[in-house]
Write a protein that holds these residues in place. Structure first.
Motif, mmCIF file in Angstrom:
data_model
loop_
_atom_site.group_PDB
_atom_site.id
_atom_site.type_symbol
_atom_site.label_atom_id
_atom_site.label_comp_id
_atom_site.label_asym_id
_atom_site.label_seq_id
_atom_site.Cartn_x
_atom_site.Cartn_y
_atom_site.Cartn_z
ATOM 1 N N THR A 1 54.667 8.712 46.185
ATOM 2 C CA THR A 1 54.952 7.982 46.947
ATOM 3 C C THR A 1 54.599 8.214 47.929
ATOM 4 O O THR A 1 54.936 7.733 49.713
ATOM 5 N N GLN A 2 55.166 9.413 47.990
ATOM 6 C CA GLN A 2 54.713 10.816 49.786
ATOM 7 C C GLN A 2 53.522 9.920 49.941
ATOM 8 O O GLN A 2 53.150 10.344 50.946
ATOM 9 N N LEU A 3 52.717 10.291 48.658
ATOM 10 C CA LEU A 3 51.313 10.410 49.684
ATOM 11 C C LEU A 3 50.831 8.446 50.013
ATOM 12 O O LEU A 3 49.699 7.981 50.134
ATOM 13 N N LEU B 1 65.048 20.273 47.599
ATOM 14 C CA LEU B 1 64.651 19.347 48.143
ATOM 15 C C LEU B 1 65.251 19.524 49.680
ATOM 16 O O LEU B 1 64.284 19.230 50.743
ATOM 17 N N GLU B 2 66.494 19.698 49.996
ATOM 18 C CA GLU B 2 66.711 20.419 51.542
ATOM 19 C C GLU B 2 66.048 21.444 52.068
ATOM 20 O O GLU B 2 66.026 21.326 52.811
ATOM 21 N N HIS B 3 66.281 22.200 51.051
ATOM 22 C CA HIS B 3 65.549 24.091 51.277
ATOM 23 C C HIS B 3 64.641 23.760 52.051
ATOM 24 O O HIS B 3 63.866 23.749 52.879
ATOM 25 N N ALA B 4 64.122 22.707 51.153
ATOM 26 C CA ALA B 4 61.996 22.772 51.389
ATOM 27 C C ALA B 4 62.082 21.897 52.616
ATOM 28 O O ALA B 4 61.132 22.279 53.540
ATOM 29 N N HIS C 1 60.202 11.685 54.281
ATOM 30 C CA HIS C 1 59.503 12.046 52.823
ATOM 31 C C HIS C 1 60.598 12.495 51.799
ATOM 32 O O HIS C 1 61.105 12.214 50.609
ATOM 33 N N ARG C 2 61.585 12.882 52.398
ATOM 34 C CA ARG C 2 62.421 13.913 51.001
ATOM 35 C C ARG C 2 63.461 12.435 50.713
ATOM 36 O O ARG C 2 64.276 12.400 49.653
ATOM 37 N N VAL D 1 55.606 7.689 57.593
ATOM 38 C CA VAL D 1 55.072 8.588 58.227
ATOM 39 C C VAL D 1 54.096 9.213 58.958
ATOM 40 O O VAL D 1 53.072 8.844 58.108
ATOM 41 N N GLN D 2 53.808 8.429 61.043
ATOM 42 C CA GLN D 2 52.725 8.632 61.164
ATOM 43 C C GLN D 2 51.633 10.554 60.952
ATOM 44 O O GLN D 2 50.940 10.127 60.686
#
Length: 195
Positions: A123-125, A148-151, A161-162, A186-187
């Protein structure tokens, strides 16, 4: 557009907390009631079997996709709407992703986590634009959510992306959140050294 099918990732064991199996059965029943088919790993045991059995009992359709080496160990569910036997784990994951409109992870171990992270990465990619959800039975996914919040805080995951992974503790709320989800654009998501 309503979902035709959802891929469910889940443990081949039931886990120690009976809430997990209850949640799996509730999800399967709800999917059948909403006319949404299940695509999953084809096993008959653990949470995998619980979601499949509940979906079938409620009149829904279930497609299992299992590699031959696991089918040969007699862990394949023989009562499914369709059982597809493939040659490898890679084929299994690809076909599961192709046949689903969204993804939900119930509690599970390394296999469940690996499948979940892979489709969220896709999904992110931009490989697909399908929503991914954590069905947080008894708080099982809270540590992953915290990671994920830490990342994001550490600069390794873009905040937008989160949002590719939603977390809910109720099956109906999960399906509603997946239906409301929209892909993000996300540009610039990589910081390149422009020396």
């Amino acid at each position: 557009m309503p979902f035709r099918s959802i891929c469910v990732y889940a443990g081949s064991n039931p886990g120690d907390d009976p809430t997990h199996a209850e949640t799996a059965r509730a999800l399967g029943t709800l999917l059948a009631e909403r006319g949404i088919g299940v695509v999953y790993g084809g096993g008959r045991t653990g949470l995998m079997g619980a979601v499949a059995d509940a979906t079938l009992a409620a009149g829904g359709t279930v497609v299992g996709i299992i590699p031959a080496h696991l089918e040969e160990r007699e862990v394949a569910h023989r009562g499914l709407t369709e059982l597809v036997v493939v040659g490898s784990m890679h084929e299994r994951k690809t076909l599961m992703a192709e046949r689903a409109d969204a993804f939900v992870a119930l509690p599970g171990g390394l296999g469940t986590l690996e499948e979940l992270v892979e489709v969220a990465t896709w999904t992110q990619l931009g490989i697909h634009d399908k929503p991914v959800g954590l069905l947080d039975s008894a708080g099982y996914w809270r540590p992953l959510d915290a990671f994920l919040e830490h990342a994001v805080a550490a600069g390794f995951l873009h905040p937008e992306h989160r949002k590719a992974i939603v977390r809910e503790d109720d099956p109906a709320a999960m399906l509603d959140a997946l239906e409301a989800w929209r892909p993000v654009q996300v540009q610039k998501w990589l910081e390149l050294d422009e020396r």
